[in-house]
Design a protein around this motif. Structure first.
Motif, PDB file in Angstrom:
ATOM      1  N   ARG A  74       0.825  -1.204   0.000  1.00 34.63           N
ATOM      2  CA  ARG A  74       0.000   0.000   0.000  1.00 34.63           C
ATOM      3  C   ARG A  74       0.862   1.259   0.000  1.00 34.63           C
ATOM      4  NH1 ARG A  74      -4.636  -1.295   4.590  1.00 34.63           N
ATOM      5  NH2 ARG A  74      -5.622  -3.067   3.503  1.00 34.63           N
ATOM      6  N   GLY A  75       0.276   2.323  -0.524  1.00 36.09           N
ATOM      7  CA  GLY A  75       0.944   3.615  -0.482  1.00 36.09           C
ATOM      8  C   GLY A  75       1.918   3.836  -1.619  1.00 36.09           C
ATOM      9  N   THR A  76       2.669   4.907  -1.524  1.00 38.53           N
ATOM     10  CA  THR A  76       3.657   5.261  -2.543  1.00 38.53           C
ATOM     11  C   THR A  76       5.006   5.507  -1.889  1.00 38.53           C
ATOM     12  OG1 THR A  76       3.083   7.609  -2.369  1.00 38.53           O
ATOM     13  CG2 THR A  76       1.900   6.305  -4.036  1.00 38.53           C
ATOM     14  N   ARG A  77       6.013   5.630  -2.723  1.00 38.73           N
ATOM     15  CA  ARG A  77       7.364   5.873  -2.235  1.00 38.73           C
ATOM     16  C   ARG A  77       8.112   6.720  -3.261  1.00 38.73           C
ATOM     17  NH1 ARG A  77      10.984   2.614  -5.003  1.00 38.73           N
ATOM     18  NH2 ARG A  77       9.938   1.125  -6.376  1.00 38.73           N
ATOM     19  N   LYS A  78       9.215   7.310  -2.812  1.00 41.77           N
ATOM     20  CA  LYS A  78      10.070   8.044  -3.733  1.00 41.77           C
ATOM     21  C   LYS A  78      10.960   7.047  -4.479  1.00 41.77           C
ATOM     22  CE  LYS A  78      10.262  12.381  -1.141  1.00 41.77           C
ATOM     23  NZ  LYS A  78      11.152  13.376  -0.484  1.00 41.77           N
TER      24      LYS A  78
ATOM     25  N   GLU B  93       7.394   9.579  -8.050  1.00 43.57           N
ATOM     26  CA  GLU B  93       6.484   8.939  -7.106  1.00 43.57           C
ATOM     27  C   GLU B  93       6.105   7.567  -7.675  1.00 43.57           C
ATOM     28  OE1 GLU B  93       4.648   9.710  -3.296  1.00 43.57           O
ATOM     29  OE2 GLU B  93       5.998  10.908  -4.525  1.00 43.57           O
TER      30      GLU B  93
ATOM     31  N   PRO C 233       4.611   3.328  -6.871  1.00 40.33           N
ATOM     32  CA  PRO C 233       3.854   2.471  -5.936  1.00 40.33           C
ATOM     33  C   PRO C 233       4.795   1.850  -4.905  1.00 40.33           C
ATOM     34  CG  PRO C 233       3.258   1.990  -8.211  1.00 40.33           C
ATOM     35  CD  PRO C 233       4.450   2.891  -8.266  1.00 40.33           C
ATOM     36  N   ASN C 234       4.320   1.713  -3.702  1.00 40.90           N
ATOM     37  CA  ASN C 234       5.133   1.147  -2.630  1.00 40.90           C
ATOM     38  C   ASN C 234       5.332  -0.360  -2.838  1.00 40.90           C
ATOM     39  OD1 ASN C 234       6.689   1.313  -0.389  1.00 40.90           O
ATOM     40  ND2 ASN C 234       5.012   1.377   1.077  1.00 40.90           N
TER      41      ASN C 234
ATOM     42  N   ARG D  59       7.178  -4.158  -0.915  1.00 40.51           N
ATOM     43  CA  ARG D  59       7.712  -4.812   0.275  1.00 40.51           C
ATOM     44  C   ARG D  59       8.494  -6.045  -0.168  1.00 40.51           C
ATOM     45  NH1 ARG D  59       4.349  -9.228   1.410  1.00 40.51           N
ATOM     46  NH2 ARG D  59       2.434  -9.211   0.152  1.00 40.51           N
TER      47      ARG D  59
END
Length: 357
Positions: free
Chosen positions: A170-174, A201, A203-204, A206
């Motif tokens: 979930r979320g975003t990342r640089k 920007e 997508p996050n 893992r």
């Protein structure tokens, strides 16, 4: 009447032919023919056949062949069935139809090609070397200890690889951060060039550990220190490609033979009697075949003989083999000699001296 008999024969022949064709269709694909192996082939022979054919039949290598994908899928299905003991037993009983009835047919998630070559496969190496701008994860190098027997005859070693795999989150990342030059106004007619970090920007993601079985082929004649590479099985990179996994071949010490290049060396202990009068013996080789040795003359301690073609196979040309060097160690009697034995040896020694004179 004759016409009715002829018609009956024709109908009988037609029905038999129809049944044979129906039986062939129901039996499914001939997996042994697809892999080009005998029905008596062992697991290693099946693995070797698949690995060799997969290189030639891969769709990336046959883009002009409209049936390339179908042929490659047939090859994967054949390998999946025949490399599994239970599936092969069922297939040998009644063909592909039995596998499907028992729910043992081809599974969509099974990828034998990746097990032999890595995630990006055999044909992923070319483009990677040219695309130097794409960031890569670190390569991982591991020592793989193998026996001299495996290096002599060849083998497949299954290695379970636990590696971190990038999964969506979930979320975003640089991401794709880079340095750019910008111009900043300091007042009328005054400017300053500055360097700043600019990011996109994305997508996050893992990291999640996954277990995977890799098939490492130990080819006959491979040298100590030689590497076997699996593409994209190394460390991941969140903004690029994974690194590679490299297995470095290491040879376990052998209790009988020592390898130097393509040559083999061994020592054999013989009795003093055999050293004096001659002997005949067999040495059991790495694949259990017997090497015949005959000596009909005196053998000195430390004497060495050569058996050409009984060494290791050459890695580049497997039909060529090195030399086996056999060194003899003479074992002297441990107990004391009787006077009678001493006199007998002295007489032999005197007779030998008289012959030389």
């Amino acid at each position: 009447m004759k016409m009715n008999v002829s018609k009956s024969k024709f109908l009988l022949f037609f029905n038999v032919l129809l049944l044979m064709m129906l039986e062939h269709v129901l039996a499914g694909r001939d997996f042994y023919k697809i892999l080009n192996v005998d029905k008596t082939a062992n697991t290693n022979q099946i693995k070797k056949a698949y690995r060799s054919l997969a290189k030639d039949l891969h769709p990336d290598k046959n883009k002009d062949d409209p049936l390339a994908q179908e042929k490659f899928q047939d090859l994967g299905a054949a390998y999946e069935a025949l490399s599994d003991t239970e599936k092969r037993k069922k297939y040998d009983q009644c063909g592909e139809e039995c596998l499907q009835k028992e729910g043992m047919g081809s599974s969509g998630g099974f990828d034998p090609f990746a097990s032999f070559f890595g995630d990006f496969g055999f044909f992923g190496t070319g483009g990677r070397e040219q695309g130097q701008e794409t960031p890569r994860g670190s390569d991982v190098t591991m020592d793989l200890w193998v026996t001299l027997e495996e290096l002599y005859s060849g083998n497949f070693v299954e290695v379970v690889r636990n590696k971190p795999v990038i999964k969506p989150a979930r979320g975003t990342r640089k991401c794709n951060c880079r340095k750019e030059m910008v111009t900043k106004s300091l007042g009328p007619g005054r400017f300053q060039m500055m360097q700043q970090t600019v990011c996109d920007e994305c997508p996050n993601v893992r990291l999640e550990n996954e277990e995977k079985v890799l098939e490492v082929e130990i080819e006959p004649g491979m040298q100590d220190g030689q590497e076997h590479r699996f593409i994209a099985e190394g460390e991941p990179h969140v903004d690029g490609d994974p690194g590679d996994l490299k297995f470095r071949i290491r040879t376990m010490p052998h209790r009988i033979f020592e390898r130097k290049g393509d040559d083999l060396y061994t020592n054999v202990t013989i009795s003093l009697v055999d050293a004096l009068v001659g002997f005949e013996m067999h040495i059991t080789h790495l694949d259990n075949h017997k090497v015949h040795i005959v000596r009909d003359k005196v053998t000195w301690h430390g004497a060495r003989i050569r058996k050409k073609g009984e060494g290791m196979p050459n890695y580049e040309y497997n039909n060529q083999r090195g030399t086996l060097y056999v060194t003899f160690d003479v074992e002297f009697p441990k107990g004391d000699l009787s006077e009678e034995d001493k006199n007998a040896i002295k007489q032999i020694g005197r007779a030998s001296c008289r012959e030389r004179v």
